[in-house]
Design an enzyme around this catalytic site. Structure first.
Site, PDB file in Angstrom:
ATOM      1  N   ASP A  92       0.556  -0.901  -0.046  1.00  0.00           N
ATOM      2  CA  ASP A  92       0.135  -0.022   0.266  1.00  0.00           C
ATOM      3  C   ASP A  92       1.067   1.252  -0.053  1.00  0.00           C
ATOM      4  O   ASP A  92       2.243   1.334   0.017  1.00  0.00           O
ATOM      5  CB  ASP A  92      -0.816  -0.460   1.776  1.00  0.00           C
ATOM      6  N   GLU A 156      -0.393  -0.379   5.618  1.00  0.00           N
ATOM      7  CA  GLU A 156       1.136   0.788   6.507  1.00  0.00           C
ATOM      8  C   GLU A 156       0.330   1.529   7.053  1.00  0.00           C
ATOM      9  O   GLU A 156       0.536   2.280   8.111  1.00  0.00           O
ATOM     10  CB  GLU A 156       2.317  -0.288   5.927  1.00  0.00           C
TER      11      GLU A 156
END
Length: 454
Positions: A92, A156
């Site tokens: 991500d 994250e």
């Protein structure tokens, strides 16, 4: 110079690495459905899973974590009796921010001035490619001497803790003798560095309401309480005159004793405008690695475009507080809440919502795994000695892994050196750093396996 087959193999694989990174960067995998479609994260997760399967990983799975994101897991068994190493990255990314400020499209890997530009190129899609390169180089030169687990997180950057909660519920899954977190970076391009500490973080949203609705500023301004003005008072109270973070009860005077960060280098790395002062006091290393730091990362109120002469009835801000090692993020959050409530003026209604939290991390740089990494970096960086630095950012998973596996050693390396400009527009990665760190990681796995047999 003695031939280095691992380095030669990695060098030969760099064109493939660039092509793969371009494919992975092309996914707008922001783990916030308000910013990008969920399908982009799903596609990136599937790409990572397919890449692991192609490398012979077993038990490859997309793990549905409690925050709604997916993490990708795989296992590559090593020789009997070999230690297990967990390799971490995340797919991500941060939002693109102001797309017009990008010199090239944010989700199109573009080579320019010797660097590869694109969102996630360094943070942290490049980290996953680094792991692949290291493993491929070992397979081409006698095999991977350890058992390898790979975990690639899907949220994250949001700090919502999906993988942390999943790991706590499935503690056997990520168990390893050593963990390599590929989400940090060298202190400077070409200077081999491990990250010895991370600041934790807490993220809160503050909403202030003062009126039932916006009012004509000519008719009511001067007596009607202005929600935006109240919010500005609150935000300003979080800093001293010199810009230092000041939250009642939170220690802001700790110092950093390790590698220092010269002011001039920091100004250049941070692209501080000429004549503008740095904020805070103490050394730069103190300020960014050893002390708390508050940042207002967003404000919602009437936009300038289309603004009307009205007294704002409501205003909202999102605040990030970085918490250094030695302080507890949960306690810092309580202190931040209390500070905001105390400094809200005019009895305005204030509500505070916590939207993310992670504890700080401090590594033991004298452990056997760090010795193995120091030797590996010395080879990859042609006899340069490994340095230990701090990092102001947060990787909440580190503390979760340390608590779950107290005997495991945790190392932090990666591609996010200052020139990478992670989280900003025009993020990039140095292909030379990708190559050298892949060589270093491969040699580390060899060194670590040998040390465990000794």
């Amino acid at each position: 110079m003695t031939a280095n087959p691992i380095a030669e193999t990695v060098a030969s694989l760099m064109p493939r690495a660039k092509a793969e990174l371009a494919e992975l960067v092309a996914f707008e995998s922001v783990a916030d459905p308000a910013v990008a479609p969920r399908s982009e994260c799903e596609a990136a997760a599937n790409w990572v899973a397919d890449a692991l399967r192609a490398e012979g990983f077993q038990d490859v799975a997309l793990l549905d974590t409690p925050d709604g994101s997916q993490s990708v897991y795989g296992l590559l068994p090593g020789p009997e009796g070999a230690p297990t190493v967990l390799l971490y990255a995340h797919y991500d990314v941060q939002p693109k921010l102001d797309e017009a400020a990008w010199v090239s499209p944010p989700f199109e890997l573009t080579e320019r001035d010797g660097r590869w530009y694109g969102r996630g190129a360094a943070d942290c899609k490049g980290g996953f490619i680094m792991h692949l390169l290291a493993l491929r180089a070992l397979k081409a030169n006698g095999g991977v001497p350890v058992s390898v687990k790979v975990i690639v997180e899907g949220s994250e950057e949001q700090g919502t803790g999906g993988l942390e909660r999943y790991a706590e519920a499935h503690p056997h899954l990520l168990a390893a003798d050593t963990i390599v977190i590929g989400d940090a970076g060298n202190f400077r391009v070409g200077l081999p560095t491990v990250t010895a500490s991370l600041r934790g973080m807490t993220m809160v949203r503050v909403t202030i309401d003062t009126l039932a609705g916006n009012l004509h500023s000519g008719q009511f301004g001067g007596a009607a309480p202005d929600a935006l003005a109240a919010l500005i008072r609150v935000l300003d109270s979080l800093r001293a005159e010199d810009g230092s973070t000041v939250i009642e009860g939170l220690d802001g005077d700790t110092t950093w004793e390790g590698l220092q960060y010269p002011d001039a280098d920091f100004r250049n790395d941070a692209k501080v405008l000429d004549g503008v002062d740095l904020i805070g006091n103490g050394t730069v290393a103190d300020r960014i690695w050893a002390r708390p730091a508050v940042t207002v990362i967003g404000i919602d109120c009437s936009p300038v475009a289309g603004a009307t002469p009205s007294v704002p009835a409501s205003a909202r801000a999102q605040i990030s507080l970085r918490v250094p090692p030695g302080q507890d993020a949960a306690e810092a959050t309580k202190l931040l809440f209390a500070h905001i409530e105390k400094h809200t003026p005019w009895n305005a209604r204030v509500s505070i919502e916590q939207v993310g939290q992670g504890q700080p991390f401090l590594a033991d740089v004298h452990s056997p795994a760090y010795t193995a990494m120091a030797d590996a970096m010395r080879v990859a960086y042609q006899d340069q000695e490994m340095q230990a630095a701090g990092m102001g950012g947060s990787i909440p998973l580190c503390n979760t892994l340390a608590e779950l596996y107290p005997s495991a050693e945790i190392l932090l390396i990666g591609l996010s050196e200052p020139d990478a400009q992670i989280h900003a527009v025009n993020e990039s990665v140095s292909p030379q750093e990708l190559e050298r760190l892949s060589v270093a990681e491969a040699h580390f796995l060899v060194n670590y396996a040998r040390s465990r047999r000794a």
